[in-house]
Design an enzyme around this catalytic site. Structure first.
Site, short mmCIF file in Angstrom:
data_model
loop_
_atom_site.label_atom_id
_atom_site.label_comp_id
_atom_site.label_asym_id
_atom_site.label_seq_id
_atom_site.Cartn_x
_atom_site.Cartn_y
_atom_site.Cartn_z
N SER A 65 0.84 -1.19 0.00
CA SER A 65 0.00 0.00 0.00
C SER A 65 0.88 1.25 0.00
CB SER A 65 -0.94 -0.04 1.20
OG SER A 65 -1.93 0.95 1.14
N ARG A 85 -11.85 5.99 10.32
CA ARG A 85 -11.42 4.60 10.23
C ARG A 85 -12.53 3.70 9.69
NH1 ARG A 85 -6.85 1.94 9.31
NH2 ARG A 85 -6.66 -0.01 10.47
N ASP A 137 -8.85 -6.05 -5.02
CA ASP A 137 -8.43 -4.79 -4.40
C ASP A 137 -8.91 -3.64 -5.27
OD1 ASP A 137 -7.19 -2.61 -3.26
OD2 ASP A 137 -5.15 -3.43 -3.38
N HIS A 176 -8.17 -5.00 -0.49
CA HIS A 176 -6.88 -4.36 -0.27
C HIS A 176 -6.11 -4.97 0.89
CE1 HIS A 176 -3.86 -1.28 -0.58
NE2 HIS A 176 -4.09 -0.83 0.65
N ASP A 177 -6.81 -5.40 1.91
CA ASP A 177 -6.16 -5.99 3.09
C ASP A 177 -5.47 -7.32 2.80
OD1 ASP A 177 -6.49 -4.02 4.94
OD2 ASP A 177 -8.18 -4.95 5.98
#
Length: 375
Positions: A154, A224, A319, A352-353
């Protein structure tokens, strides 16, 4: 073959720099400290060092645990250690908390020597390039002239890319995972909404909330929560939460009813309990500003002509925050410059994680690449 092991208990180290650091903004930090950790041993030739760059919410604590806090496991512990893809029997691995951070490196919560009070909103803007310059100074301090590799996922991948442009002679390999050469307008939009959530919190106090004994927890929680939505894929959310109601039926209230609501609120509350809002603002702006092609008329292949490292670029199929198309943009630009580049798009439903997870195919790929790096 050795079974993968933890690096065990680790101890953070602190480096103080009295020489001012010029920043891209035209400002400068008069002095600063970097908190870092190391894993493995630096060889006699000092040729086996690997720098791991962290993403938005990461830190210097890449692997292992603390003796007084064994539950605090490094954010990439599944990747770094004896017998793991980034094998500490071969490599000397370094993790650094970036400038402006909130895990021990000089940042907004640190004392401004000019005022004797916390920097707060007066902390200067820092960029990816500034982080890399500070990392290079730390490498100098440690006697490391050249990194065998610089690795990051990232935002960490952006730092690895910037290393190849700022210090091309000091990096052998760059490993960019779930990254991009610049943010899209949509990504900048997500960051702006997150920042506005913080800036509009009554407890923000113009960034000087330390002096008021409060934190803008509500704004940081919302920021968040928004971020977590973008880190997961639609399939991952459907598989993990679906439309499950906590009480088995609708209760017709604005309290938590769906499991996904509970998850997002939990993640937001947890994050607001340990992260600093000013650091979040600074880091998202650093993300927004990063664009090595900007000074080359927007042409990425012109920007990357300076790079001489070998590259591994990895993306993940679901992602959508840093999509595979963004990784391929880097690959095509490197190929245009006849650079050595390997590329893989990993099938994963985690979004994405995925770059943080223990996926067998992903880890086998990284292990094979690191295995062929000569030190």
């Amino acid at each position: 073959m050795i079974q993968p092991q933890s690096v065990g208990a680790v101890v953070p180290q602190r480096a103080h720099f009295a020489e001012p650091l010029p920043l891209r903004s035209g400002d400068a930090l008069p002095e600063y400290e970097l908190l870092y950790e190391t894993y493995g041993e630096l060889n006699a030739a000092r040729s086996n060092a690997v720098l791991v760059c962290h993403a938005l919410s990461g830190s210097h604590h890449v692997a292992g645990h603390y003796a007084d806090d064994p539950g605090n496991i490094g954010w990439w512990d599944n990747l770094v250690g004896p017998g793991k893809p980034l094998d500490t029997r071969k490599f000397f691995v370094i993790g650094v908390n970036n400038l402006g951070g909130c895990h021990g490196t000089t940042g907004p919560a640190s004392i401004n020597p000019a005022s004797g009070k916390p920097w707060g909103a007066d902390f200067p803007f820092v960029t990816v390039e500034d982080w890399v310059a500070a990392q290079a100074r730390l490498a100098d301090r440690l006697g490391i002239e050249r990194f065998a590799a610089v690795v990051g996922g990232s935002l960490g991948g952006m730092q690895a890319l910037s290393w190849t442009l700022q210090y091309p002679e000091r990096i052998g390999h760059a490993v960019l995972v779930a990254s991009a050469p610049r943010l899209t307008a949509q990504n900048i939009a997500f960051n702006e909404v997150a920042r506005q959530a913080i800036l509009s919190d009554p407890d923000f106090h113009g960034g000087h909330y330390y002096e008021h004994g409060v934190v803008p927890a509500r704004g940081l929680k919302l920021a968040r929560m928004l971020g977590h939505i973008t880190y997961l894929s639609d399939d991952a959310m459907a598989d993990k939460f679906g439309r499950t109601l906590r009480h088995g039926k609708a209760v017709y209230s604005y309290d938590v009813e769906f499991e996904i609501e509970s998850y997002l609120r939990y993640q937001g509350d947890k994050f607001a309990g340990f992260f600093d809002a000013n650091t979040y603002l600074l880091t998202t702006k650093a993300l927004d500003y990063f664009d090595p092609a900007f000074e080359h008329g927007g042409i990425l292949r012109a920007a990357l002509a300076r790079a001489s490292a070998d590259f591994l670029v990895v993306s993940f199929s679901t992602d959508w925050r840093f999509s595979p198309a963004r990784s391929r943009e880097i690959v095509y630009s490197l190929l245009h410059n006849r650079r050595n580049v390997s590329y893989a798009e990993i099938e994963s439903d985690a979004g994405h994680d995925s770059f943080l997870l223990d996926d067998a195919h992903y880890h086998e790929l990284l292990a094979a690449y690191f295995d062929r790096i000569e030190v």
